[in-house]
Design a protein around this motif. Structure first.
Motif, PDB file in Angstrom:
ATOM      1  N   PHE A 213       0.650  -1.104   0.100  1.00 55.46           N
ATOM      2  CA  PHE A 213      -0.185  -0.055   0.170  1.00 55.46           C
ATOM      3  C   PHE A 213       0.932   1.205   0.089  1.00 55.46           C
ATOM      4  O   PHE A 213       1.926   1.340   0.793  1.00 55.46           O
ATOM      5  N   TYR A 214       0.643   2.343  -0.847  1.00 54.98           N
ATOM      6  CA  TYR A 214       1.297   3.454  -1.041  1.00 54.98           C
ATOM      7  C   TYR A 214       0.197   4.560  -1.614  1.00 54.98           C
ATOM      8  O   TYR A 214      -0.490   4.363  -2.490  1.00 54.98           O
ATOM      9  N   ASN A 215       0.085   5.723  -0.862  1.00 55.62           N
ATOM     10  CA  ASN A 215      -0.677   6.809  -1.329  1.00 55.62           C
ATOM     11  C   ASN A 215      -0.113   7.715  -0.963  1.00 55.62           C
ATOM     12  O   ASN A 215       0.174   8.292   0.399  1.00 55.62           O
ATOM     13  N   SER A 216       0.085   8.955  -1.639  1.00 56.40           N
ATOM     14  CA  SER A 216       0.557  10.378  -1.263  1.00 56.40           C
ATOM     15  C   SER A 216       0.358  11.269  -2.449  1.00 56.40           C
ATOM     16  O   SER A 216      -0.364  11.080  -3.436  1.00 56.40           O
ATOM     17  N   GLU A 217       0.691  12.697  -2.214  1.00 49.20           N
ATOM     18  CA  GLU A 217       0.518  13.473  -3.285  1.00 49.20           C
ATOM     19  C   GLU A 217       1.816  13.669  -4.176  1.00 49.20           C
ATOM     20  O   GLU A 217       2.937  13.635  -3.826  1.00 49.20           O
ATOM     21  N   ALA A 218       1.505  13.356  -5.396  1.00 43.03           N
ATOM     22  CA  ALA A 218       2.562  12.852  -6.265  1.00 43.03           C
ATOM     23  C   ALA A 218       3.778  13.805  -6.503  1.00 43.03           C
ATOM     24  O   ALA A 218       4.860  13.468  -6.462  1.00 43.03           O
ATOM     25  N   VAL A 219       3.321  15.296  -6.336  1.00 44.33           N
ATOM     26  CA  VAL A 219       4.470  16.336  -6.653  1.00 44.33           C
ATOM     27  C   VAL A 219       5.452  16.404  -5.497  1.00 44.33           C
ATOM     28  O   VAL A 219       6.479  16.146  -5.633  1.00 44.33           O
ATOM     29  N   TYR A 220       4.767  16.902  -4.225  1.00 43.24           N
ATOM     30  CA  TYR A 220       5.589  17.103  -3.029  1.00 43.24           C
ATOM     31  C   TYR A 220       5.942  16.001  -2.431  1.00 43.24           C
ATOM     32  O   TYR A 220       6.675  15.925  -1.422  1.00 43.24           O
ATOM     33  N   SER A 221       5.567  14.666  -2.839  1.00 38.22           N
ATOM     34  CA  SER A 221       6.129  13.433  -2.239  1.00 38.22           C
ATOM     35  C   SER A 221       7.290  12.833  -3.182  1.00 38.22           C
ATOM     36  O   SER A 221       7.943  11.972  -2.780  1.00 38.22           O
ATOM     37  N   ALA A 222       7.672  13.731  -4.280  1.00 42.89           N
ATOM     38  CA  ALA A 222       8.637  13.285  -4.992  1.00 42.89           C
ATOM     39  C   ALA A 222      10.016  13.093  -4.241  1.00 42.89           C
ATOM     40  O   ALA A 222      10.717  12.089  -4.560  1.00 42.89           O
ATOM     41  N   PRO A 223      10.427  13.711  -3.166  1.00 39.99           N
ATOM     42  CA  PRO A 223      11.601  13.428  -2.556  1.00 39.99           C
ATOM     43  C   PRO A 223      11.577  11.942  -2.070  1.00 39.99           C
ATOM     44  O   PRO A 223      12.648  11.085  -1.663  1.00 39.99           O
ATOM     45  N   ILE A 224      10.479  11.218  -1.575  1.00 36.17           N
ATOM     46  CA  ILE A 224      10.430   9.787  -1.253  1.00 36.17           C
ATOM     47  C   ILE A 224      10.711   9.026  -2.531  1.00 36.17           C
ATOM     48  O   ILE A 224      11.685   8.236  -2.163  1.00 36.17           O
ATOM     49  N   ASN A 225      10.440   9.398  -3.597  1.00 29.89           N
ATOM     50  CA  ASN A 225      10.646   8.531  -4.840  1.00 29.89           C
ATOM     51  C   ASN A 225      12.501   8.557  -4.801  1.00 29.89           C
ATOM     52  O   ASN A 225      13.008   7.619  -5.088  1.00 29.89           O
ATOM     53  N   GLY A 226      12.836   9.772  -4.641  1.00 26.80           N
ATOM     54  CA  GLY A 226      14.574   9.925  -4.677  1.00 26.80           C
ATOM     55  C   GLY A 226      15.009   9.191  -3.720  1.00 26.80           C
ATOM     56  O   GLY A 226      16.008   8.401  -3.679  1.00 26.80           O
ATOM     57  N   ILE A 227      14.616   9.336  -2.357  1.00 26.33           N
ATOM     58  CA  ILE A 227      15.178   8.428  -1.345  1.00 26.33           C
ATOM     59  C   ILE A 227      15.011   7.113  -1.434  1.00 26.33           C
ATOM     60  O   ILE A 227      15.940   6.190  -1.385  1.00 26.33           O
ATOM     61  N   VAL A 228      13.957   6.394  -1.944  1.00 26.17           N
ATOM     62  CA  VAL A 228      13.657   5.023  -2.279  1.00 26.17           C
ATOM     63  C   VAL A 228      14.780   4.722  -3.284  1.00 26.17           C
ATOM     64  O   VAL A 228      15.447   3.493  -2.948  1.00 26.17           O
ATOM     65  N   ILE A 229      14.893   5.415  -4.194  1.00 24.90           N
ATOM     66  CA  ILE A 229      15.923   4.987  -5.255  1.00 24.90           C
ATOM     67  C   ILE A 229      17.343   4.958  -4.587  1.00 24.90           C
ATOM     68  O   ILE A 229      18.182   3.993  -5.006  1.00 24.90           O
ATOM     69  N   ALA A 230      17.645   5.726  -3.756  1.00 23.35           N
ATOM     70  CA  ALA A 230      18.969   5.782  -2.961  1.00 23.35           C
ATOM     71  C   ALA A 230      19.258   4.555  -2.197  1.00 23.35           C
ATOM     72  O   ALA A 230      20.202   4.038  -2.192  1.00 23.35           O
ATOM     73  N   MET A 231      18.156   4.055  -1.532  1.00 23.57           N
ATOM     74  CA  MET A 231      18.087   3.082  -0.738  1.00 23.57           C
ATOM     75  C   MET A 231      18.260   1.754  -1.382  1.00 23.57           C
ATOM     76  O   MET A 231      18.933   0.908  -1.256  1.00 23.57           O
ATOM     77  N   GLU A 232      17.506   1.869  -2.475  1.00 22.42           N
ATOM     78  CA  GLU A 232      17.375   0.586  -3.339  1.00 22.42           C
ATOM     79  C   GLU A 232      18.831   0.465  -3.933  1.00 22.42           C
ATOM     80  O   GLU A 232      19.723  -0.650  -4.090  1.00 22.42           O
ATOM     81  N   GLU A 233      19.434   1.862  -4.391  1.00 22.23           N
ATOM     82  CA  GLU A 233      20.986   1.415  -5.096  1.00 22.23           C
ATOM     83  C   GLU A 233      22.006   1.083  -3.695  1.00 22.23           C
ATOM     84  O   GLU A 233      22.818   0.351  -4.054  1.00 22.23           O
ATOM     85  N   GLN A 234      21.582   1.461  -2.691  1.00 19.20           N
ATOM     86  CA  GLN A 234      22.705   1.133  -1.450  1.00 19.20           C
ATOM     87  C   GLN A 234      22.390  -0.347  -1.212  1.00 19.20           C
ATOM     88  O   GLN A 234      23.216  -1.093  -0.969  1.00 19.20           O
ATOM     89  N   LYS A 235      21.101  -0.854  -1.275  1.00 17.97           N
ATOM     90  CA  LYS A 235      20.908  -2.215  -1.038  1.00 17.97           C
ATOM     91  C   LYS A 235      21.451  -3.279  -1.955  1.00 17.97           C
ATOM     92  O   LYS A 235      21.893  -4.215  -1.658  1.00 17.97           O
ATOM     93  N   SER A 236      21.243  -2.573  -3.302  1.00 18.55           N
ATOM     94  CA  SER A 236      21.807  -3.340  -4.558  1.00 18.55           C
ATOM     95  C   SER A 236      23.517  -3.568  -4.248  1.00 18.55           C
ATOM     96  O   SER A 236      24.082  -4.596  -5.138  1.00 18.55           O
ATOM     97  N   ARG A 237      24.055  -2.700  -3.306  1.00 18.47           N
ATOM     98  CA  ARG A 237      25.767  -3.187  -3.338  1.00 18.47           C
ATOM     99  C   ARG A 237      25.865  -3.688  -2.000  1.00 18.47           C
ATOM    100  O   ARG A 237      27.067  -3.900  -1.746  1.00 18.47           O
ATOM    101  N   GLY A 238      24.844  -4.347  -1.552  1.00 20.50           N
ATOM    102  CA  GLY A 238      25.251  -5.239  -0.239  1.00 20.50           C
ATOM    103  C   GLY A 238      24.858  -4.624   0.940  1.00 20.50           C
ATOM    104  O   GLY A 238      25.544  -5.017   2.137  1.00 20.50           O
ATOM    105  N   GLY A 239      24.345  -3.173   1.057  1.00 17.19           N
ATOM    106  CA  GLY A 239      24.319  -2.523   2.117  1.00 17.19           C
ATOM    107  C   GLY A 239      23.202  -3.263   3.007  1.00 17.19           C
ATOM    108  O   GLY A 239      22.301  -3.992   2.603  1.00 17.19           O
TER     109      GLY A 239
END
Length: 273
Positions: free
Chosen positions: A66-92
């Motif tokens: 489940f996920y629900n937010s306002e698409a524009v001002y929740s954009a930092p969440i998208n960026g944070i998630v990608i940063a965390m996935e990038e770190q996880k893919s490196r074995g973080g």
């Protein structure tokens, strides 16, 4: 490690958010709401991070909750998630629940910010001005409404990139600073001024009621008396009445519309309006 760092660029992050902005509302369900759009927007990024199909599958499952937010001002969440996935893919050492928890914890506060700025302030102002221009016969009115998505896209892409650069600390920095509160207060104040101006322009209400007190006396014209007290008093009362109904009674717009139509017809028939 160096090559892996270059797999994701800020352009990838911005494009991922833009994809989410376009499709966020397309696959909504009561069970997941915007989760399908969120997960779909991450596919190009996740494919770069997880070349192994099994890892990719698990990553997509993480973002189908489940996920629900306002698409524009929740954009930092998208960026944070990608940063965390990038770190996880490196074995973080990042658990699936950690990523889900970040999304769940932030989607509400960011939605509150976005709804206040975008939908409660910018949209009424821009659409109101667009309608005004269109009503005067200007073709610019139709094009003027495109200003809202243009502003949203510019803001959202940059917020997503900011979230990716700053990571989890970025949201705390945004929420704890006084800038957001100042921005919301200023936007809300501007919105009140604009809604007041538009209400006085488009809400037309007057009364033809006249009372005669003898043939030698001038008739008592109720509308003139009301105008001497406060010009536009009846339209103002109508706006406040509808606002009170929305605030205290319910927000069933169909009922309100039917009530206004019935009151208008009844008042006209009785000679009150």
């Amino acid at each position: 490690m160096e090559n892996q760092q270059k797999l994701i660029t800020e352009k990838d992050v911005k494009n991922s958010w833009l994809y989410y902005y376009i499709i966020a509302e397309m696959g909504i369900s009561y069970e997941r709401l915007q989760a399908l759009g969120f997960a779909t927007s991450l596919i190009p990024v996740l494919k770069k991070l997880y070349p192994n199909k099994e890892d990719l599958k698990q990553a997509l499952k993480r973002h189908l909750v489940f996920y629900n937010s306002e698409a524009v001002y929740s954009a930092p969440i998208n960026g944070i998630v990608i940063a965390m996935e990038e770190q996880k893919s490196r074995g973080g050492d990042i658990e699936d629940d950690t990523i889900t928890g970040i999304k769940t914890g932030l989607m509400g506060p960011m939605a509150g910010i976005g709804d206040s700025i975008d939908w409660a302030t910018l949209k009424p102002i821009i659409f109101g001005l667009g309608v005004t221009l269109s009503a005067s016969g200007s073709m610019i009115g139709a094009l003027f409404m495109l200003l809202l998505p243009i502003i949203q896209i510019v803001v959202g892409r940059n917020l997503a990139a900011y979230g990716y650069r700053a990571g989890q600390a970025s949201i705390r920095e945004i929420l704890q600073s006084g800038h957001i509160k100042t921005l919301i207060t200023g936007a809300s104040t501007l919105g009140l001024f604009m809604m007041g101006a538009l209400s006085s322009t488009y809400v037309k209400l007057s009364t033809p009621v006249q009372l005669s007190f003898g043939a030698q006396n001038k008739p008592f014209v109720l509308q003139q008396v009301l105008d001497n007290i406060v010009p536009g008093l009846l339209p103002l009362a109508a706006v406040f009445g509808i606002y009170w109904w929305l605030l205290k009674r319910n927000q069933n717009f169909t009922v309100i519309m039917i009530f206004i139509i019935a009151l208008s017809i009844g008042g006209a028939w009785l000679g009150l309006f």
